[in-house]
Scaffold this active site. Structure first.
Site, PDB file in Angstrom:
ATOM      1  N   HIS A 220       6.892  -0.932  -0.704  1.00  0.00           N
ATOM      2  CA  HIS A 220       5.858   0.090  -0.934  1.00  0.00           C
ATOM      3  C   HIS A 220       4.450  -0.389  -0.546  1.00  0.00           C
ATOM      4  O   HIS A 220       4.261  -1.544  -0.245  1.00  0.00           O
ATOM      5  CB  HIS A 220       5.914   0.648  -2.358  1.00  0.00           C
ATOM      6  CG  HIS A 220       5.531  -0.297  -3.448  1.00  0.00           C
ATOM      7  ND1 HIS A 220       5.291   0.117  -4.732  1.00  0.00           N
ATOM      8  CD2 HIS A 220       5.347  -1.630  -3.461  1.00  0.00           C
ATOM      9  CE1 HIS A 220       4.976  -0.912  -5.478  1.00  0.00           C
ATOM     10  NE2 HIS A 220       5.001  -1.971  -4.742  1.00  0.00           N
ATOM     11  N   GLU A 221       3.515   0.528  -0.510  1.00  0.00           N
ATOM     12  CA  GLU A 221       2.146   0.254  -0.023  1.00  0.00           C
ATOM     13  C   GLU A 221       2.174  -0.355   1.379  1.00  0.00           C
ATOM     14  O   GLU A 221       1.420  -1.277   1.689  1.00  0.00           O
ATOM     15  CB  GLU A 221       1.393  -0.681  -0.986  1.00  0.00           C
ATOM     16  CG  GLU A 221       0.893  -0.014  -2.248  1.00  0.00           C
ATOM     17  CD  GLU A 221      -0.225   1.001  -2.011  1.00  0.00           C
ATOM     18  OE1 GLU A 221      -0.906   0.919  -0.985  1.00  0.00           O
ATOM     19  OE2 GLU A 221      -0.385   1.882  -2.872  1.00  0.00           O
ATOM     20  N   GLY A 222       3.024   0.168   2.243  1.00  0.00           N
ATOM     21  CA  GLY A 222       3.187  -0.381   3.590  1.00  0.00           C
ATOM     22  C   GLY A 222       4.302  -1.388   3.597  1.00  0.00           C
ATOM     23  O   GLY A 222       4.208  -2.438   2.956  1.00  0.00           O
TER      24      GLY A 222
ATOM     25  N   HIS B 228       2.496  -4.489   7.917  1.00  0.00           N
ATOM     26  CA  HIS B 228       1.381  -5.418   7.743  1.00  0.00           C
ATOM     27  C   HIS B 228       1.290  -6.416   8.888  1.00  0.00           C
ATOM     28  O   HIS B 228       0.207  -6.936   9.178  1.00  0.00           O
ATOM     29  CB  HIS B 228       1.480  -6.115   6.390  1.00  0.00           C
ATOM     30  CG  HIS B 228       1.417  -5.129   5.274  1.00  0.00           C
ATOM     31  ND1 HIS B 228       0.258  -4.532   4.872  1.00  0.00           N
ATOM     32  CD2 HIS B 228       2.403  -4.562   4.537  1.00  0.00           C
ATOM     33  CE1 HIS B 228       0.516  -3.664   3.915  1.00  0.00           C
ATOM     34  NE2 HIS B 228       1.812  -3.657   3.692  1.00  0.00           N
TER      35      HIS B 228
END
Lengths: 591, 591
Positions: free
Chosen positions: B442-444, B449
């Site tokens: 989650h969150e990318g 990244h």
């Protein structure tokens, strides 16, 4: 639903690489042919798909419980699947015809088992333990014991267990405290607590045949005093033996497999009026651990294959998902109005698939190679069979540990390919990840195999095992160096092998066993990658003349292993060569 | 019960390394002192221990369900814990006094949050989303929006969510299809489906403030057309807004956190008689993604800290277990009748503890360092605050991804230290492992990244971010080279940093973006290890004059990182430097 194991890959390994057909020229396997092998593989894939896979998720969601009557409650599908398996005759696949087996080569039998392992690890575990148990009794039991216990197990009427660990003795078997007291009738009465017993209790079969390590009077201290006993849940006359289920463990994965804490001889049941579980000595007193270890190689290779199969199923699931799921655009696409592409088009997804492929196909090849060595032990002529045994001894810690580490990593990558969906129970990969985490723990925790490999296997018989391994690897390198497509990989492997042998010498020249073994787990991991590079080089040679996607894929995965994975041994070897003692020197109060 | 986070370590990081007391000399934090910081940390540790930790396991075992009335059912302990947290004022810890906050430095507030994250990740998630939501609205909302939504959130009366992903658009936000249609009253009507919504529905608070990305008319294609809206579950007059819970996801871990599929504007509810969820534009139209990304750095660092805290709790649990559990004897002991030793005496167990310590203490240090940069942005003077922002931009992908990878590995090692017990639900470490697996998703997702770091962060502003990072690392190296205890590590880091910078140039000189980014995830991982070596070198310098177990332990963990971990970048750099295109070249039909 995706396949769990690529049949094409299995065929490649068995027929194009390991020359399994050649085995049919040996008297032991003369009744067999590629047709019978194929029939077993077809049947296995079919039963695995139809009877094992469908309840994989339900077996995870509905965990075993102990009912009010003290009996274990499992979902019905588990018994149905196992009964189907038993009826097919596969339980006795690799056993001698003399005990009712098919006398299949072990390599074919284990290849067939991978379909079940991949389709449903938890349900398959009952079979794995039963086969291991029967294997041991065939080797060391009396004809009467074989008739009483092995035949019903191979027919699926009884299942078997291995009872080694105790609450205070898991990795340290020298410290078991279960006692065996001789009775007048030649049997023993067993008393003690055993834990982590896979398939330790259930109602799947009429009886459960426990193989129990216990200490009989007169043995030496430590492992020398350990004897091995058959302790059935029910005696042959139907009397309930004094084996009591204390409780089931609730685990992160493998929910469908009961894992039990058992009390032997606590008086819950009183066979013939006395407390104490009736046990029958296997072989001679005080040699129990040797018997157990004799069978351990196969059991450990099988654990490696279980890890492999679980990884393989996750790999194929993630391939299927990556081909179907659209998301994002190529990094060099500028137009956001273009349709999204399948995620398998993205480099990082392809990296994750290549890595999984390199891990799981490599691990399957290693496991089957080791099982082929079992056949060589059983059917080869000297000195080949002795050499096969020696090589298997050296490879076993790797065949167990490497897949347990890297096929778990494959499962993690399979989750990652699925994104958020992979973290949900809607898909299969999170269960595979949970199930697979067990394999680095049971049948000897990861670190134990580092001690086994560096502390024992590479130095036994004056290092003959390591020498033999190096010879085999060198023979492959020599072949590979003559091919343009594999020359570079061959050179890389020669360099890594030379370092492995040199560093083994350096470590043993340290003069202090605690320094030698200070990083034995990392030695195991480095040696594992060297062995896996060899196994990939072998596969690349076998695939050298092949055309088409299958062979292109093999070459890509092999190249990936040599490019992305083998170089990881460099820093590990540097560390080992430095005789670093950070681990030994660390003081508990620092933590 | 073991601690979850070492308070001693937190104090070291805040006061002996990051000089957080110095912040109190700035006007923004002038009301504070070490005493107030300590009081917040004490209070946090206390509430986390007493109210969050006790239901960690129950929250895992009793998953959220949707009741017959369509409402989400959670165990009561979750609301009790969150209410206690809100009453303490900690929700508004780092917010301005003007909106009712404590105006704490972010680094202190985040340090305090780690106790909750470690004690109970699932329950803490509700807070994390609420704080992120409030942060964004404080920055971009109108005063009326702040009064209507932020103040109740900071009092714990409302919780917040972030609604980005859709079924066909997870990593690819350009492809969201949720629509926003302007209404005559200045509001919008929102229609679309959002998924993976953490805290997406529950009865924990009076209202839920959804921050929703949607496309308003007139925007460009792709990300340019995205606007941001406040879409509350209930309008300010109490009317139910048209936000409907479609279902909850069932996940491998983080069970206590609801994760919802939500329909906006499907007509389930008809506010003011019309279908469509009433939404309030935040800031300007078509700038929604920029607002979201502006807050993303902090949210991503916070995810890294969540991974860190979960790893940290597992580490401390395994230390406690390893000190208490006896098993086996030293490898150089010959007498099996000697008593067994605590397993912390075994080299391989110490290796697993050192590795965990290096991962979790390193990750905590990195996360707090990044949060200290947030404070510099907020309270520093130019050019320091702009430089802090730039450095945070570069470090964010690493601060999110590195802990998600390595603190998960720490949890795996914590299981391994526990042996079979670690695989059972009787102990806490298996849950930590399951909970933590989320953070790389989650969150990318992890690979996103890598693209962010290599594709954007290290080249933005003509590479100013990478240059700044290299300057900071070099400054540390220069200091460390003057100390005997760190000279060797400094040299190793200088070599690794030079390669990182060189290889960044090589990759960007490839001239083909698909080649440049072919292995961006491995670039992320290599850069992560370089950054972590720097963070460890910083810690070693801060600990240089310290005596006693705490400092000896720091030195041992730092030495471990430089000896066992940093060398892993060698093969990664070699691969990156070779511009290998195995990933790009792989063809889907090979799989």
């Amino acid at each position: 639903m995706a396949d769990f194991i690529s049949r094409r890959d299995v065929d490649f390994l068995l027929y194009e690489w390991l020359n399994v057909e050649e085995l049919t020229e040996r008297s032991r396997y003369a009744e067999h042919s590629r047709d019978t092998f194929d029939a077993v593989l077809d049947l296995s894939a079919d039963i695995a798909t139809k009877r094992f896979a469908p309840h994989r998720k339900k077996g995870d969601q509905v965990e075993p419980t102990v009912g009010p009557d003290g009996k274990v409650v499992l979902i019905d599908e588990i018994k149905d699947a196992l009964d189907t398996f038993a009826e097919s005759g596969l339980l006795a696949g690799s056993f001698d015809e003399a005990v009712g087996g098919m006398q299949l080569p072990a390599v074919v039998s284990e290849a067939a088992m991978t379909f079940f392992r991949a389709a449903n690890p938890a349900t398959t575990s009952y079979l794995f333990l039963t086969i291991g148990n029967a294997n041991l009794l065939v080797e060391y039991g009396t004809p009467e014991q074989i008739d009483a216990w092995v035949r019903p197990m191979l027919e699926g009427k009884f299942f078997g267990t291995m009872c080694l660990s105790e609450p205070e003795a898991g990795s340290s078997l020298a410290d078991i405290t279960t006692k065996a007291v001789p009775a007048r009738d030649g049997t023993y009465r067993i008393a003690g607590t055993k834990m982590w017993i896979t398939g330790g209790d259930h109602e799947l079969t009429e009886n459960i045949v426990h193989l129990v390590l216990a200490k009989a009077p007169g043995g030496g201290p430590g492992v020398k005093g350990i004897s091995l006993f058959v302790v059935p849940k029910y005696l042959t006359d139907g009397t309930r033996n004094d084996v009591a289920l204390v409780g089931l463990n609730h685990k992160m994965g493998n929910h469908g497999t009961t894992n039990a804490l058992l009390n032997f001889g606590d008086g819950t049941h009183r066979p013939a009026g006395d407390a104490g579980a009736v046990g029958y000595l296997v072989g001679e007193e005080h040699k129990g651990l040797a018997y157990m270890f004799h069978m351990m190689n196969e059991a450990r290779v099988a654990v490696g294959l279980q890890a492999t199969a679980t990884g393989y199923a996750g790999y194929l699931a993630s391939v299927e998902y990556a081909k179907a799921r659209t998301q994002g655009r190529p990094v060099n696409a500028k137009d956001p109005s273009l349709p999204q592409v399948a995620i398998i088009e993205h480099a990082d997804v392809k990296r994750m698939l290549l890595a999984q492929k390199a891990y799981v196909e490599g691990a399957l090849a290693l496991g089957l190679y080791c099982t082929r060595l079992v056949d060589e032990q059983r059917s080869g002529t000297e000195p080949d069979s002795a050499r096969a045994h020696l090589l298997l001894e050296v490879l076993t810690p790797i065949a167990k540990s490497w897949p347990s580490q890297w096929c778990l990593e494959a499962n993690s990558l399979a989750i990652q390919v699925h994104g958020g969906y992979g973290y949900t129970k809607e898909f299969d990969v999170e269960q595979a990840y949970r199930d697979n985490r067990l394999n680095a723990i049971h049948e000897g925790a990861h670190g134990i195999h580092g001690l086994d490999l560096l502390g024992r296997k590479v130095v036994m018989h004056d290092g003959a095992g390591l020498t033999l391994l190096a010879e085999r690897i060198t023979a492959t390198i020599n072949k590979a160096e003559t091919h343009v497509g594999t020359r570079q990989h061959a050179d890389a492997l020669r360099g890594a092998l030379t370092r492995l042998v040199d560093i083994t010498g350096t470590l043993w020249a340290a003069g202090d066993i605690s320094v030698t073994l200070a990083n034995s787990t990392l030695y195991l991991e480095a040696a594992g990658h060297v062995v896996m590079a060899w196994i990939w080089l072998e596969q690349l040679l076998a695939a050298a003349d092949g055309n088409g996607d299958f062979y292109d894929g093999k070459r890509a995965a092999g190249r990936f292993f040599f490019t992305y994975e083998l170089p990881k041994v460099g820093p590990l070897f540097d560390l080992l060569a430095s005789l670093d003692t950070s681990t030994v020197d660390a003081v508990p109060s620092w933590f």
